[in-house]
Design a protein around this motif. Sequence first.
Motif, PDB file in Angstrom:
ATOM      1  N   MET B   1       0.806  -1.230   0.137  1.00 17.11           N
ATOM      2  CA  MET B   1       0.344  -0.042   0.143  1.00 17.11           C
ATOM      3  C   MET B   1       1.194   1.502   0.455  1.00 17.11           C
ATOM      4  N   ASN B   2       1.918   1.128   0.943  1.00 11.10           N
ATOM      5  CA  ASN B   2       2.494   2.336   1.133  1.00 11.10           C
ATOM      6  C   ASN B   2       4.592   2.038   0.771  1.00 11.10           C
ATOM      7  N   PRO B   3       4.780   2.396  -0.608  1.00 14.92           N
ATOM      8  CA  PRO B   3       5.514   2.023  -1.421  1.00 14.92           C
ATOM      9  C   PRO B   3       7.018   2.441  -0.359  1.00 14.92           C
ATOM     10  N   SER B  15       9.770  -0.570  13.016  1.00 11.78           N
ATOM     11  CA  SER B  15       8.981  -0.768  14.821  1.00 11.78           C
ATOM     12  C   SER B  15       7.706  -0.379  14.080  1.00 11.78           C
ATOM     13  N   GLU B  16       6.572  -0.962  14.592  1.00  8.99           N
ATOM     14  CA  GLU B  16       5.585  -0.429  14.418  1.00  8.99           C
ATOM     15  C   GLU B  16       4.947   1.171  14.636  1.00  8.99           C
ATOM     16  N   ALA B  17       5.901   1.601  15.619  1.00  8.44           N
ATOM     17  CA  ALA B  17       6.080   2.970  15.665  1.00  8.44           C
ATOM     18  C   ALA B  17       6.307   3.335  14.645  1.00  8.44           C
ATOM     19  N   ASP B  18       7.554   3.316  13.903  1.00  7.00           N
ATOM     20  CA  ASP B  18       8.242   3.707  12.745  1.00  7.00           C
ATOM     21  C   ASP B  18       7.044   2.929  11.381  1.00  7.00           C
ATOM     22  N   ARG B  19       6.504   2.658  11.339  1.00 10.20           N
ATOM     23  CA  ARG B  19       5.817   2.055  10.359  1.00 10.20           C
ATOM     24  C   ARG B  19       4.568   2.743  10.381  1.00 10.20           C
ATOM     25  N   SER B  20       4.095   3.387  11.304  1.00  9.22           N
ATOM     26  CA  SER B  20       2.734   4.242  11.400  1.00  9.22           C
ATOM     27  C   SER B  20       3.245   5.140  11.188  1.00  9.22           C
ATOM     28  N   ALA B  21       4.535   6.459  11.856  1.00  9.04           N
ATOM     29  CA  ALA B  21       5.116   7.476  10.847  1.00  9.04           C
ATOM     30  C   ALA B  21       4.887   7.595  10.028  1.00  9.04           C
ATOM     31  N   ILE B  22       5.344   6.633   9.211  1.00 11.12           N
ATOM     32  CA  ILE B  22       5.886   7.293   7.865  1.00 11.12           C
ATOM     33  C   ILE B  22       4.123   6.488   6.961  1.00 11.12           C
ATOM     34  N   ASP B  23       3.321   5.721   7.500  1.00 12.80           N
ATOM     35  CA  ASP B  23       1.540   6.004   7.360  1.00 12.80           C
ATOM     36  C   ASP B  23       1.673   7.569   7.383  1.00 12.80           C
ATOM     37  N   GLU B 115      14.181  13.337  13.939  1.00 12.22           N
ATOM     38  CA  GLU B 115      14.036  13.159  14.891  1.00 12.22           C
ATOM     39  C   GLU B 115      13.695  12.999  15.722  1.00 12.22           C
ATOM     40  N   GLU B 116      12.414  12.152  15.715  1.00 11.47           N
ATOM     41  CA  GLU B 116      11.830  11.054  16.290  1.00 11.47           C
ATOM     42  C   GLU B 116      11.823   9.464  15.940  1.00 11.47           C
ATOM     43  N   HIS B 117      12.611   8.633  14.679  1.00 11.66           N
ATOM     44  CA  HIS B 117      12.281   8.207  14.280  1.00 11.66           C
ATOM     45  C   HIS B 117      14.051   7.887  13.523  1.00 11.66           C
TER      46      HIS B 117
END
Lengths: 245, 245
Positions: B1-3, B15-23, B115-117
């Motif tokens: 979905m998110n290339p 991490s999950e947090a990383d992934r959702s930050a990108i999303d 900064e956050e990731h």
Amino acid sequence: MNPLKTKLEAFTRLSEADRSAIDRAVGRNVRTFAARRDMAREGERPRAVYVMLEGWACRYKTLPDGRRQIVAFFVPGDLCDLNIFILKEMDHNVGAITAVRAAELGRHEVERMTEEHPRITRALWWNELVTVAVQRDWTLNVGQRSAYERISHLVCEMFLRLRTVGLTQGDSCDFPITQTDIGDATGLTSVHVNRTLKELRGDGLIELKGRRLTILDFAGLRRAAMFNDNYLHLDHEGRHLDANG
Amino acid sequence: MNPLKTKLEAFTRLSEADRSAIDRAVGRNVRTFAARRDMAREGERPRAVYVMLEGWACRYKTLPDGRRQIVAFFVPGDLCDLNIFILKEMDHNVGAITAVRAAELGRHEVERMTEEHPRITRALWWNELVTVAVQRDWTLNVGQRSAYERISHLVCEMFLRLRTVGLTQGDSCDFPITQTDIGDATGLTSVHVNRTLKELRGDGLIELKGRRLTILDFAGLRRAAMFNDNYLHLDHEGRHLDANG
DNA sequence: CGGGTAATTGACCCGGGTCAACAGCAGTGG
DNA sequence: CCACTGCTGTTGACCCGGGTCAATTACCCG
């Protein structure tokens, strides 16, 4: 004295602390390489970031059958990709053209400098962006320009880059690369480089002998090359600000 | 979905947090561009970082007399220089080839995410290094390879890049660029591209019609191009580590 | 069905490659 | 001091990959 400092100040004014941080980093671990020796090889794990202090070097890639393309020249003040440590192995070679003096920065030195000196970090980023822009321009050069234009373009670029680190004397500068090197950088044979240089000389644009270049007609050369210096990004407003103020 | 996510995970586990930050970053401000429209122009102040979501685009530079060089293709997951904001003006154009959907990231969004990731930051750096490496390889391609080799090389590269973002189906993929585009990217005329593609077809290496590419003999194509994928740096050890562990 | 863009093909030409010989010059060892 | 070696530059003769020009044929889309 320190060409990296000179170069970064073409982008932004640095504070005294910034300046001495650069001096310290670049003074610590200086290595020398003989002319025509490789400084790094394809396939190796990236070990260090080099800051060129003296001499010319190049990045180059080769094909299995021996064809060779110089994809970039390094002159004093230049440095290779900052974050190279991230990669597992080199995808190209770095070779000294003349004898070279270069400062070797380890990953921690780079990290410390960028953490403590945000202005340097910004300037180093600017430098990276310019490096890519130069690479793009080389693709354009080799892809679209004629031999006469390519060589003119290369001469314009190198002259301006040397000027920003204070390595030109009036209209002339050292130019220690062979005609074979010029050919490898422009995708031409040394024979044709020779013929083309003769033409450039005949047209009164440049003089090139004994590893010394003199620009006789910069406007003409620029016109011949359709040279546009915007990709060197030397016009940043930051240049006129003073970080000490 | 998110290339972009898919691509960065070719380098490191997130991490999950990383992934959702990108999303989140990529979902916020999505723009569309019609085919053959410019997304950014030389001389403009850089306004945003684009993350390609759908379609093909390219970076290109032109000479005053109209010659045009495509210096890079953008496919989903690609993004232009992260720190572009540092520069005062663009030194090249970005043009949509097909209809394009792209996420626009402002400077602050980029800053906050990095900064956050830290893992994302590292992955983005990896991405930048690969982008330059690709640019270098294009210089080699245009400078040293024959027409037959150049086009084979381009096909190999694009196929692998599409595969890392999951946009290939078996041995085939969309390939929505015209023969003129291929010519502008390889420094050839569209006429010669046509003749060369005919040869590649005749040699049973590829099939290319109706904007659809099928690789019939990857090993042969690779050999013909002297293609070495090391510059795509797809072999990083981090790929096999799990950031959640 | 019409109009525009993209692909295809043929005839001809030219910029730059190839091959080969030779000149200039720096270093080096006897 | 000179012969020798090797690299770099120079030049000529000839050739070829890819460019140019132009006509024709698919396509695609409204």
